[in-house]
Enzyme design. Structure first.
Site, PDB file in Angstrom:
ATOM      1  N   TYR A  70       0.678  -1.284   0.053  1.00 14.34           N
ATOM      2  CA  TYR A  70      -0.040   0.133   0.100  1.00 14.34           C
ATOM      3  C   TYR A  70       0.945   1.149   0.012  1.00 14.34           C
ATOM      4  O   TYR A  70       0.110   2.424   0.164  1.00 14.34           O
ATOM      5  CB  TYR A  70      -1.053  -0.120   1.345  1.00 14.34           C
ATOM      6  CG  TYR A  70      -1.885  -1.241   1.207  1.00 14.34           C
ATOM      7  CD1 TYR A  70      -2.883  -1.320   0.406  1.00 14.34           C
ATOM      8  CD2 TYR A  70      -1.843  -2.111   2.470  1.00 14.34           C
ATOM      9  CE1 TYR A  70      -3.645  -2.696   0.296  1.00 14.34           C
ATOM     10  CE2 TYR A  70      -2.685  -3.314   2.368  1.00 14.34           C
ATOM     11  CZ  TYR A  70      -3.410  -3.404   1.451  1.00 14.34           C
ATOM     12  OH  TYR A  70      -4.255  -4.509   1.538  1.00 14.34           O
ATOM     13  N   GLY A 135       7.030  -0.153  -3.701  1.00 22.16           N
ATOM     14  CA  GLY A 135       7.145   0.984  -2.848  1.00 22.16           C
ATOM     15  C   GLY A 135       8.646   1.094  -2.260  1.00 22.16           C
ATOM     16  O   GLY A 135       9.256   2.260  -1.944  1.00 22.16           O
ATOM     17  N   ASP A 156      12.146  -5.297 -12.824  1.00 19.87           N
ATOM     18  CA  ASP A 156      10.760  -5.541 -11.920  1.00 19.87           C
ATOM     19  C   ASP A 156       9.947  -6.600 -13.009  1.00 19.87           C
ATOM     20  O   ASP A 156      10.069  -6.325 -14.288  1.00 19.87           O
ATOM     21  CB  ASP A 156      10.146  -4.461 -11.476  1.00 19.87           C
ATOM     22  CG  ASP A 156       8.959  -4.557 -10.583  1.00 19.87           C
ATOM     23  OD1 ASP A 156       8.975  -4.193  -9.405  1.00 19.87           O
ATOM     24  OD2 ASP A 156       8.046  -5.270 -10.922  1.00 19.87           O
ATOM     25  N   THR A 198      11.878  -6.990  -3.634  1.00 20.66           N
ATOM     26  CA  THR A 198      10.717  -7.704  -3.872  1.00 20.66           C
ATOM     27  C   THR A 198      10.322  -8.438  -2.306  1.00 20.66           C
ATOM     28  O   THR A 198      11.225  -8.589  -1.399  1.00 20.66           O
ATOM     29  CB  THR A 198      10.702  -8.844  -4.754  1.00 20.66           C
ATOM     30  OG1 THR A 198      11.522 -10.213  -4.226  1.00 20.66           O
ATOM     31  CG2 THR A 198      11.651  -8.301  -5.768  1.00 20.66           C
ATOM     32  N   GLY A 201      11.487 -14.124  -0.206  1.00 18.02           N
ATOM     33  CA  GLY A 201      12.155 -14.414   0.971  1.00 18.02           C
ATOM     34  C   GLY A 201      11.723 -13.986   2.243  1.00 18.02           C
ATOM     35  O   GLY A 201      12.068 -14.400   3.541  1.00 18.02           O
TER      36      GLY A 201
END
Length: 284
Positions: A70, A135, A156, A198, A201
């Site tokens: 978000y 983000g 990405d 990302t 993990g």
């Protein structure tokens, strides 16, 4: 709760393992403050992000942290005074009060301080490959600008997102070469520094987004994931002899910066680290 309680929270998905509640509540006790900190997961509440955000504003929260997925979505709901944060276009810290909520990005400041603490204040990033342009990736990319990075390669799975971040970074730092790779394998080729931004993990998202091929030449590695601290990526990087910065350092420094915004107080960082490491609260 008392009239003096500082009510805080975290909005995000998959945050059951987050240590943010402990950090802020312990920091509060160290500063003699009554701090509460709640986990707020929109899907679990059968609410949208916007509904949970509105709940926090209406129910007297002093502020909230915002995490995956978000951090970008929240920006349109905020007044973001810092032009650097407006360029990042992602916020992880929100202050409520009169008028429009105020937006900040302590991932940005936390990454810069964490990098200098982990690798030395004179350390330079060199040529960097970053996997993930969401983000936290935005905050880290602009942190790399602050640290003097001269070449950044992004990858990405959403190529448009990577391209958008590349454009924003080029505008902020015209001397920085920014490339968008077509694969993670291409991105890490020849890199001095390897970064995972990302969720891979994280608890619930097993694996590593960073190809092992990048470990043969790189000097250092950073993983934004901190639950667990020893991710598959960082364990492989350490085994390959790289200097590493764990996501815990980003977590710690962004939390300290957010606590300052929420309360106006600077917590004793050494005491906070010790209390967190002991896995216990502190008495005052």
């Amino acid at each position: 709760m008392t009239a003096k309680t500082i009510r805080l929270g975290l909005i995000g998905d998959n945050i059951a393992a987050s240590q943010s509640p402990r950090l802020h509540e312990i920091a509060g006790r160290l500063c003699g403050l009554d701090v509460t900190y709640e986990r707020l997961v929109p899907p679990q509440r059968n609410q949208t992000f916007e509904e949970v955000f509105a709940f926090c504003g209406a129910e007297g929260f002093t502020g909230i942290n915002v995490t995956y997925p978000y951090k970008e979505r929240v920006v349109s709901m905020l007044d973001v005074a810092d032009p650097a944060i407006r360029q990042i276009a992602a916020c992880n810290t929100v202050l409520f009060g009169t008028g429009t909520p105020q937006g900040f990005n302590t991932d940005f400041t936390g990454f810069v301080l964490g990098f200098r603490t982990a690798f030395g204040h004179d350390a330079v990033p060199g040529r960097v490959a970053m996997i993930g342009a969401g983000g936290v990736g935005k905050a880290v990319a602009f942190g790399l600008v602050e640290l003097g990075c001269r070449h950044l390669t992004l990858f990405d799975r959403d190529q448009a997102r990577a391209e958008g971040l590349a454009v924003a970074v080029r505008q902020a730092a015209p001397d920085l070469v920014v490339e968008v790779a077509s694969s993670a394998e291409d991105a890490v080729e020849g890199a001095d520094g390897l970064i995972n931004c990302t969720p891979l993990g994280m608890v619930g998202y097993a694996g590593s987004a960073v190809p092992a091929s990048g470990l043969t030449r790189a000097r250092w590695a950073f993983d934004a994931v901190y639950t667990p601290v020893d991710t598959e990526f960082l364990l492989a990087a350490k085994a390959a002899g790289l200097s590493i910065m764990s996501g815990y350092e980003l977590f710690f420094f962004q939390g300290v910066d957010a606590f300052r915004l929420f309360t106006g107080q600077d917590v004793d960082q050494a005491a906070l680290r010790l209390a967190l490491k002991q896995g216990e609260g502190v008495s005052v």
